[in-house]
Design a protein around this motif. Structure first.
Motif, PDB file in Angstrom:
ATOM      1  N   LEU A 107      19.241 -16.655  24.303  1.00  0.00           N
ATOM      2  CA  LEU A 107      20.321 -17.307  23.554  1.00  0.00           C
ATOM      3  C   LEU A 107      21.663 -17.125  24.255  1.00  0.00           C
ATOM      4  CD1 LEU A 107      19.294 -16.387  19.897  1.00  0.00           C
ATOM      5  CD2 LEU A 107      19.188 -18.643  20.970  1.00  0.00           C
ATOM      6  N   ASP A 108      21.866 -15.969  24.845  1.00  0.00           N
ATOM      7  CA  ASP A 108      23.105 -15.729  25.590  1.00  0.00           C
ATOM      8  C   ASP A 108      23.212 -16.680  26.778  1.00  0.00           C
ATOM      9  OD1 ASP A 108      23.903 -13.756  23.882  1.00  0.00           O
ATOM     10  OD2 ASP A 108      23.148 -12.097  25.111  1.00  0.00           O
ATOM     11  N   ARG A 109      22.101 -16.876  27.499  1.00  0.00           N
ATOM     12  CA  ARG A 109      22.120 -17.795  28.642  1.00  0.00           C
ATOM     13  C   ARG A 109      22.378 -19.229  28.187  1.00  0.00           C
ATOM     14  NH1 ARG A 109      17.857 -14.264  30.397  1.00  0.00           N
ATOM     15  NH2 ARG A 109      16.295 -15.627  29.434  1.00  0.00           N
ATOM     16  N   GLU A 110      21.740 -19.627  27.081  1.00  0.00           N
ATOM     17  CA  GLU A 110      21.962 -20.980  26.559  1.00  0.00           C
ATOM     18  C   GLU A 110      23.405 -21.156  26.088  1.00  0.00           C
ATOM     19  OE1 GLU A 110      19.087 -21.680  23.537  1.00  0.00           O
ATOM     20  OE2 GLU A 110      17.380 -21.730  24.923  1.00  0.00           O
ATOM     21  N   ALA A 111      23.948 -20.113  25.458  1.00  0.00           N
ATOM     22  CA  ALA A 111      25.344 -20.184  25.005  1.00  0.00           C
ATOM     23  C   ALA A 111      26.287 -20.344  26.188  1.00  0.00           C
ATOM     24  CB  ALA A 111      25.696 -18.930  24.209  1.00  0.00           C
ATOM     25  N   LEU A 112      25.987 -19.650  27.291  1.00  0.00           N
ATOM     26  CA  LEU A 112      26.823 -19.769  28.484  1.00  0.00           C
ATOM     27  C   LEU A 112      26.751 -21.182  29.052  1.00  0.00           C
ATOM     28  CD1 LEU A 112      28.635 -18.462  30.584  1.00  0.00           C
ATOM     29  CD2 LEU A 112      26.576 -17.723  31.811  1.00  0.00           C
ATOM     30  N   LYS A 113      25.532 -21.767  29.084  1.00  0.00           N
ATOM     31  CA  LYS A 113      25.381 -23.137  29.573  1.00  0.00           C
ATOM     32  C   LYS A 113      26.146 -24.120  28.681  1.00  0.00           C
ATOM     33  CE  LYS A 113      20.830 -22.490  31.713  1.00  0.00           C
ATOM     34  NZ  LYS A 113      19.399 -22.880  31.672  1.00  0.00           N
ATOM     35  N   LEU A 114      26.038 -23.929  27.365  1.00  0.00           N
ATOM     36  CA  LEU A 114      26.747 -24.816  26.438  1.00  0.00           C
ATOM     37  C   LEU A 114      28.257 -24.694  26.607  1.00  0.00           C
ATOM     38  CD1 LEU A 114      24.580 -24.290  23.226  1.00  0.00           C
ATOM     39  CD2 LEU A 114      24.687 -26.342  24.641  1.00  0.00           C
ATOM     40  N   TYR A 115      28.731 -23.469  26.790  1.00  0.00           N
ATOM     41  CA  TYR A 115      30.169 -23.273  26.991  1.00  0.00           C
ATOM     42  C   TYR A 115      30.633 -23.957  28.273  1.00  0.00           C
ATOM     43  CZ  TYR A 115      34.565 -20.892  28.008  1.00  0.00           C
ATOM     44  OH  TYR A 115      35.867 -20.630  28.316  1.00  0.00           O
ATOM     45  N   THR A 116      29.831 -23.794  29.349  1.00  0.00           N
ATOM     46  CA  THR A 116      30.184 -24.436  30.620  1.00  0.00           C
ATOM     47  C   THR A 116      30.200 -25.943  30.484  1.00  0.00           C
ATOM     48  OG1 THR A 116      29.162 -22.589  31.823  1.00  0.00           O
ATOM     49  CG2 THR A 116      29.554 -24.629  33.049  1.00  0.00           C
ATOM     50  N   ARG A 117      29.192 -26.496  29.807  1.00  0.00           N
ATOM     51  CA  ARG A 117      29.130 -27.943  29.600  1.00  0.00           C
ATOM     52  C   ARG A 117      30.314 -28.436  28.772  1.00  0.00           C
ATOM     53  NH1 ARG A 117      28.331 -32.667  31.640  1.00  0.00           N
ATOM     54  NH2 ARG A 117      27.476 -34.208  30.212  1.00  0.00           N
ATOM     55  N   ALA A 118      30.663 -27.668  27.743  1.00  0.00           N
ATOM     56  CA  ALA A 118      31.810 -28.043  26.908  1.00  0.00           C
ATOM     57  C   ALA A 118      33.103 -28.053  27.719  1.00  0.00           C
ATOM     58  CB  ALA A 118      31.936 -27.088  25.721  1.00  0.00           C
ATOM     59  N   GLU A 119      33.250 -27.064  28.604  1.00  0.00           N
ATOM     60  CA  GLU A 119      34.443 -27.017  29.443  1.00  0.00           C
ATOM     61  C   GLU A 119      34.496 -28.199  30.411  1.00  0.00           C
ATOM     62  OE1 GLU A 119      37.091 -24.762  29.346  1.00  0.00           O
ATOM     63  OE2 GLU A 119      36.089 -24.431  27.436  1.00  0.00           O
ATOM     64  N   GLU A 120      33.325 -28.704  30.826  1.00  0.00           N
ATOM     65  CA  GLU A 120      33.299 -29.880  31.695  1.00  0.00           C
ATOM     66  C   GLU A 120      33.626 -31.150  30.924  1.00  0.00           C
ATOM     67  OE1 GLU A 120      29.389 -29.830  33.286  1.00  0.00           O
ATOM     68  OE2 GLU A 120      29.797 -28.248  34.758  1.00  0.00           O
ATOM     69  N   LEU A 121      33.199 -31.213  29.665  1.00  0.00           N
ATOM     70  CA  LEU A 121      33.380 -32.431  28.869  1.00  0.00           C
ATOM     71  C   LEU A 121      34.794 -32.567  28.319  1.00  0.00           C
ATOM     72  CD1 LEU A 121      30.018 -32.536  26.871  1.00  0.00           C
ATOM     73  CD2 LEU A 121      30.730 -34.051  28.728  1.00  0.00           C
ATOM     74  N   ARG A 122      35.458 -31.457  28.048  1.00  0.00           N
ATOM     75  CA  ARG A 122      36.789 -31.539  27.440  1.00  0.00           C
ATOM     76  C   ARG A 122      37.787 -32.322  28.300  1.00  0.00           C
ATOM     77  NH1 ARG A 122      35.489 -26.146  25.641  1.00  0.00           N
ATOM     78  NH2 ARG A 122      35.231 -26.127  23.369  1.00  0.00           N
ATOM     79  N   PRO A 123      37.875 -32.062  29.624  1.00  0.00           N
ATOM     80  CA  PRO A 123      38.791 -32.878  30.436  1.00  0.00           C
ATOM     81  C   PRO A 123      38.417 -34.355  30.437  1.00  0.00           C
ATOM     82  CG  PRO A 123      38.148 -30.886  31.628  1.00  0.00           C
ATOM     83  CD  PRO A 123      37.262 -30.982  30.429  1.00  0.00           C
ATOM     84  N   LYS A 124      37.109 -34.645  30.453  1.00  0.00           N
ATOM     85  CA  LYS A 124      36.683 -36.043  30.416  1.00  0.00           C
ATOM     86  C   LYS A 124      37.104 -36.703  29.106  1.00  0.00           C
ATOM     87  CE  LYS A 124      32.661 -35.346  33.416  1.00  0.00           C
ATOM     88  NZ  LYS A 124      31.186 -35.454  33.527  1.00  0.00           N
ATOM     89  N   LEU A 125      36.915 -35.978  27.997  1.00  0.00           N
ATOM     90  CA  LEU A 125      37.342 -36.515  26.705  1.00  0.00           C
ATOM     91  C   LEU A 125      38.839 -36.753  26.677  1.00  0.00           C
ATOM     92  CD1 LEU A 125      36.783 -37.250  23.762  1.00  0.00           C
ATOM     93  CD2 LEU A 125      37.028 -34.821  23.188  1.00  0.00           C
TER      94      LEU A 125
END
Length: 241
Positions: free
Chosen positions: A49-67
């Motif tokens: 779950l920690d690894r998945e949370a890290l991936k989700l956080y990284t993905r969110a950080e990539e999507l925020r500038p695009k949004l």
């Protein structure tokens, strides 16, 4: 005799208690083993779950500038529409508005603030034939540049401005999609300049069944439709999709 019997009875009772005690200890030991195994599984699940949370956080950080960029584009498009409506009665302001549209392909276009005047497209220069692919069955290397369009069509800038204003909704739909350095309207101007053969070459090049995609083919077909509407020709029998 009574003392011996009492002692034997006490020993028997002790043996039974020891047996019961051993059984309880075995249960407790087994429970400890089970709990340790469950704890190990829970730790593994927590790490996953920690690894998945890290991936989700990284993905969110990539999507925020695009949004953020998309929201800015949406706001700019809204402002452009509002300005377009406000300037309808003033041709000079409209011309200035058209000339302020950024050339998404990256080429710096000089603002044109004169009255819009559209000429019929001129025939492409003879040296244009040298850039056509020799093998008509393979159009993978075929390309069109803005410089090519301008050489074949001196008033390409003015046509581009008019088409952006006339097809603003289509322009907004594809404004973030660039193929070979050309946006939707530049492709329409290219088809005006070079005609049906250029459309067919691009259609084969970007057909989704070959090396293209549905989105690319939609852009090509929309640009062709715009070019034909501009030329007053509604014949679209060669639409690939």
């Amino acid at each position: 005799m009574e003392t011996i019997a009492q002692i034997k009875s006490q020993l028997k009772e002790i043996e039974l208690q020891e047996e019961t005690n051993q059984k309880e200890q075995a249960k407790i030991n087994q429970r400890i083993v089970d709990l340790e195994k469950e704890l190990q599984q829970q730790n593994q699940q927590r790490n996953q779950l920690d690894r998945e949370a890290l991936k989700l956080y990284t993905r969110a950080e990539e999507l925020r500038p695009k949004l953020d960029k998309l929201e800015r584009i949406a706001n700019l498009s809204k402002e452009f529409l509002e300005l377009h409506t406000e300037c309808q009665d003033n041709q000079d302001l409209l011309n200035t508005l058209y000339s302020s549209v950024s050339n998404i392909s990256g080429e710096n276009r000089k603002p044109v603030v004169t009255d819009i005047y559209i000429d019929k497209p001129e025939s492409p220069p003879s040296d244009r034939a040298n850039s056509q692919p020799k093998d008509n069955s393979n159009y993978a290397d075929y390309s069109i540049s803005i410089d090519d369009i301008k050489k074949a069509l001196p008033n390409a800038e003015k046509i581009y401005q008019q088409l952006v204003a006339g097809y603003l909704e289509e322009y907004k739909t594809y404004q973030n999609y660039i193929i070979d350095g050309l946006d939707l309207v530049w492709y329409a101007v290219a088809f005006i300049a070079f005609g049906r053969s250029s459309y067919r070459k691009m259609s084969f090049k970007y057909h989704p069944d070959l090396d293209g995609s549905e989105m690319a083919m939609q852009l090509i077909n929309t640009a062709w439709s715009i070019s034909q509407n501009f030329l007053g020709d509604s014949d679209e029998e060669d639409t690939m999709l």
